[in-house]
Design a protein around this motif. Structure first.
Motif, short mmCIF file in Angstrom:
data_model
loop_
_atom_site.label_atom_id
_atom_site.label_comp_id
_atom_site.label_asym_id
_atom_site.label_seq_id
_atom_site.Cartn_x
_atom_site.Cartn_y
_atom_site.Cartn_z
N ASN A 32 85.37 55.55 -148.69
CA ASN A 32 84.48 54.39 -148.70
C ASN A 32 85.09 53.25 -147.90
O ASN A 32 86.28 52.97 -148.02
N LEU A 34 82.88 50.49 -147.82
CA LEU A 34 81.94 49.48 -148.31
C LEU A 34 82.17 49.36 -149.82
O LEU A 34 81.93 50.32 -150.57
N HIS A 35 82.68 48.21 -150.22
CA HIS A 35 83.11 48.02 -151.61
C HIS A 35 82.37 46.83 -152.21
O HIS A 35 82.29 45.77 -151.59
N VAL A 36 81.86 47.01 -153.41
CA VAL A 36 81.13 45.94 -154.08
C VAL A 36 81.94 45.46 -155.27
O VAL A 36 82.40 46.26 -156.09
#
Lengths: 290, 290
Positions: A32, A34-36
């Motif tokens: 990943n 893209l980290h939230v």
């Protein structure tokens, strides 16, 4: 390599990233990028990363740990403004790089990050965080930020992305941008992640992971390929084509036609008309120019 | 910087080049990078250049001089095959670089060339000539060659250019490719030169010099911008858009719609269906990976 893009529209933010990491062509994995990180209903942060994976993971690990630590003096939970959040992540990145550099192994440990998100009561924002820890935000004239292998996918963003575009259209444009990049650089690869953060929603409304064989992605690629092909074929004809085709198909107007506006090379050029005859003459020397 | 592209179609060859040269941003000039050398009715050569301008001009000066010298042992007038022509230019380039390197000024004197053309009785061909003097040709799978700032303009070539495309369509595609590049890299700039060499014609049939204010170029840019914008807007809708729009506009088929084929992130992902739920989890460490 990596390719990530964040887009700031009037309606919110769009993020997209590939998932390929490589330590040489013989060591390729999926991670990943893209980290939230969120405090539900209060603030949402999305972090995209390109560069050294260990530095990125150091930043993410500390950002998460301090966010959940009620005693942390500064964290993504406590910062007042998006700029402060970017500055905070930049300092974590610098710390990670300094620590790794102590081993002095001549490995590039730099990471470039994109931080996007919204803190309740503030506007959504996107920032690019450089390896030095400093940052820049997007602007209305340049409402997107890219990191990693940015060139192949930039033209379509340049031509389409404006603050007023719909979030979904921006997301599709980001997917096309990623697809063009994956086609040209094998170190950028599927699956791709997409996340949409509507303005004032304070939560990711949609997130997708798409692979080449995902039906939606396949149909998007197919549609894009066919439309681009048609677009090139529908460009204005050169004047000699118009002249040639007149006796055969006398129906003007199916394509916009430039008519008599360009000319073949001619010794009697008329530069004042906005064009010049090509000159195949020998150039003079000028060393050092590129 | 520079951007040049050559395309090999079944019907012949297309060449396009910008004209900007820069020795730093404070010293920018306009130079031809598209040069035609021919023996009318017998052989035509087109040379595109990216790199040190003095090296390029050395190559061109000697190529022209020896072509006109009846006593020259090897020249573009005497070589039997296109490969030999490429090899000959490569040797001129190496000689120019060696001579310049004797001064040992730590200036990059490398030049990369594209040679295209046709010798009567042979197929048309395009070659990229590296600074080392060696060369590669295009292939049916990769029927174009680029030099200079190649990335911004590559996706549209990748998607459109095939051996069977019409020469004029290939020329328009090259112009769009150049336009995308000029938009992103100010060291690539107008006017642009385009030349078309039909198979077995043994003469350039059309050559154009187009500037931003040339009516044809302006109409091409305008048409391309509008068509790309429409293409993004006509991409397949995400499933939530389809569901939202069903009660309001129940007329399927105006766009191809991916329908139920992609999903939002869901804890119960079904990777065997070709997609996976995005996972926002923390990654493990892996130092040195990028």
């Amino acid at each position: 390599m990596t390719y990530c893009v964040a887009i700031k529209c009037n309606d919110g933010l769009v993020f997209a990233a590939d998932t390929r990491t490589a330590a040489g062509v013989d060591d390729v994995r999926t991670y990943n990028k893209l980290h939230v990180l969120e405090v539900p209903g209060q603030r949402v942060f999305v972090i995209l990363s390109a560069g050294n994976l260990a530095t990125t993971q150091y930043v993410l690990a500390y950002a998460r740990r301090e966010m959940n630590d009620p005693n942390a003096t500064t964290s993504l939970r406590t910062v007042r403004h998006m700029f402060d959040a970017a500055d905070y992540l930049g300092q974590l990145s610098v710390r990670a790089q300094k620590q790794a550099a102590e081993a002095n192994m001549n490995v590039n440990v730099e990471t470039t990050l994109i931080l996007g998100g919204q803190i309740m009561g503030e506007d959504p924002a996107i920032y690019m965080i450089y390896p030095l820890g400093n940052c820049i935000s997007a602007s209305p004239e340049m409402p997107f930020l890219q990191i990693g292998e940015i060139k192949y996918g930039k033209p379509i963003l340049d031509r389409f992305v404006r603050p007023q575009v719909k979030l979904e259209d921006a997301a599709r444009c980001a997917l096309v941008s990623l697809d063009s990049t994956m086609r040209s650089n094998i170190s950028v690869g599927p699956p791709v992640d997409v996340a949409i953060l509507p303005r004032d929603g304070l939560a990711i409304s949609h997130s997708l992971r798409l692979d080449f064989d995902t039906p939606y992605y396949a149909s998007l690629k197919d549609s894009w390929g066919r439309q681009l092909e048609n677009a090139v074929r529908n460009l204005p004809k050169f004047d000699w084509e118009v002249q040639q085709s007149l006796p055969l198909s006398p129906h003007p107007g199916s394509n916009f036609v430039a008519g008599q506006q360009q000319r073949q090379v001619d010794a009697s050029s008329h530069p004042q008309q906005g064009w010049q005859a090509a000159q195949w003459s020998s150039d003079t020397d000028d060393s050092g120019r590129r």
